[in-house]
Design an enzyme around this catalytic site. Sequence first.
Site, PDB file in Angstrom:
ATOM      1  N   GLY A 135       5.999  -0.604  11.136  1.00  0.00           N
ATOM      2  CA  GLY A 135       5.742   0.799  10.778  1.00  0.00           C
ATOM      3  C   GLY A 135       6.577   1.313   9.623  1.00  0.00           C
ATOM      4  O   GLY A 135       6.446   0.856   8.493  1.00  0.00           O
ATOM      5  N   ILE A 137       9.685   1.003   8.950  1.00  0.00           N
ATOM      6  CA  ILE A 137      10.874   0.255   8.506  1.00  0.00           C
ATOM      7  C   ILE A 137      10.590  -0.493   7.212  1.00  0.00           C
ATOM      8  O   ILE A 137       9.653  -1.289   7.153  1.00  0.00           O
ATOM      9  CB  ILE A 137      11.327  -0.768   9.580  1.00  0.00           C
ATOM     10  CG1 ILE A 137      11.585  -0.069  10.909  1.00  0.00           C
ATOM     11  CG2 ILE A 137      12.563  -1.514   9.119  1.00  0.00           C
ATOM     12  CD1 ILE A 137      11.948  -1.028  12.047  1.00  0.00           C
ATOM     13  N   LYS A 206       2.589 -10.132  13.049  1.00  0.00           N
ATOM     14  CA  LYS A 206       3.735  -9.688  12.242  1.00  0.00           C
ATOM     15  C   LYS A 206       4.680 -10.863  11.964  1.00  0.00           C
ATOM     16  O   LYS A 206       5.239 -10.972  10.868  1.00  0.00           O
ATOM     17  CB  LYS A 206       4.443  -8.548  12.966  1.00  0.00           C
ATOM     18  CG  LYS A 206       3.553  -7.286  13.056  1.00  0.00           C
ATOM     19  CD  LYS A 206       4.070  -6.275  14.066  1.00  0.00           C
ATOM     20  CE  LYS A 206       3.156  -5.049  14.144  1.00  0.00           C
ATOM     21  NZ  LYS A 206       3.480  -4.154  15.268  1.00  0.00           N
TER      22      LYS A 206
HETATM   23  N1  HSE Z   1       0.782  -1.384  18.946  1.00  0.00           N
HETATM   24  C1  HSE Z   1       1.893  -1.580  18.070  1.00  0.00           C
HETATM   25  C2  HSE Z   1       3.184  -1.336  18.842  1.00  0.00           C
HETATM   26  C3  HSE Z   1       1.901  -0.713  16.857  1.00  0.00           C
HETATM   27  O1  HSE Z   1       3.177  -1.064  20.045  1.00  0.00           O
HETATM   28  O2  HSE Z   1       4.242  -1.435  18.222  1.00  0.00           O
HETATM   29  C4  HSE Z   1       0.966  -1.213  15.807  1.00  0.00           C
HETATM   30  O3  HSE Z   1       1.283  -2.485  15.388  1.00  0.00           O
END
Ligand code: HSE
Length: 428
Positions: A135, A137, A206
């Site tokens: 997000g 960061i 990620k």
């Molecule tokens: N669903 C993800 C989370 C956020 O819980 O961090 C989006 O990647």
Amino acid sequence: MSGVKSLKIALLGCGTVGAQVARILLEDQTEITARSGAQLELIGIAVRNLSAQRDVQLPDGLFTTDAEALIDAADVVIELLGGLDPAGAYIARALERGASVITGNKALIAAEGATLNALAAANGAQLRYEAAVAGAIPILRPIADSLAGDHITKVMGIVNGTTNFILDAMDSTGAAFDDVLAEAQALGYAEADPTADVGGHDAAAKAAILASLAFHTTVNMDQVHCQGITEITAADVSEARKTGYVIKLLAIAEQTEAGISARVYPALLKRDHPLASVRGAFNAVFVEAENAGDLMFYGAGAGGAPTASAVMGDVVSVARVLASGASLPAASQLREPVLSEFTEVTTRYWVGLAVNDQPGMLARIASVFAEHGVSIEAMNQSAAESGTAQLRILTHEGSEAALSSTVSALEALDTVASVTSVLRVEGN
Ligand code: HSE
């Protein structure tokens, strides 16, 4: 503003993040122009449903359902639709025209990143995706730019807020996984279908992106070993706590002697490890580099305004390059990936066993570890139902292959009722 290059921005999607990006583009236009050296004009927002309710009041005239026409009129396309289709085709269409693209689409980048980066390079366009990992960061640009003159050896992140919220609540309240998941769903932290989060798949996408950037190569999501948190019990969490550890879901990208390892699993961390202090739905990424040493990046891993901040950082960065007329070298995914097999990964392990408490039981179990070359560091026994006991065995470093054969041999012992858990131990 005279003499300032004007750039037409197309926004695809107006959900939680898209609406905030549109708001920032409209509200902060003067500052963004000053910072980027280009006048950014939001020319339209492509949506599926023109009459849907939005989080932010935006001019009606901006909305269109014709995404392709909008893309064809833009210098910069911001893709915030998510999913592979039609987002992938829209991004390809923009790049083929030479338009630069900013996306937060981790699933797409984890699956198609190399192809899309090549398409960007072939067309002199830029492709950025800071918002795809953790997000708000700033982590991808620090890895790709700030640490470009160093050698990263390991990246270890809490990159999924939902699972961190669940594990943190289990740790602080002693509650069971299912109860905390239900609470997280009621509070809106977890999706109605939580599979992508609790199954580790979101974190695996990620991890693939982090591994690709950290090691200048291409690691796809299907090359990431992925284990979620659904098997973690309240007993695992409380026993870990008693032993000075906390359980976190970690996305790990590591350069090992056998090659690059990208993996996601719940692991024990010492409670004084910097990542152990990450509470609730927050994210953090711990980076180890040869010259920089240890670095940690912390912040909100999701949410409209926080994720929009990461998107806007990419917008300004892309605009600066376009305003200056510079041409950047292609993304540094240069090396053919040499990936290690998961069986070659070495870590420490924490093995839980339900055992029949008979004379000689400990000696027999210890000898199974010894026969497979896995050295025991510590052992803890607690009484369970009559005649049975729960053992927790912490090992020194060993390979996944050795651990796996140890576990099979333990399961075959008549003194072992069951192997209740196998968790890795990460961090020093
Ligand atoms: N669903 C993800 C989370 C956020 O819980 O961090 C989006 O990647």
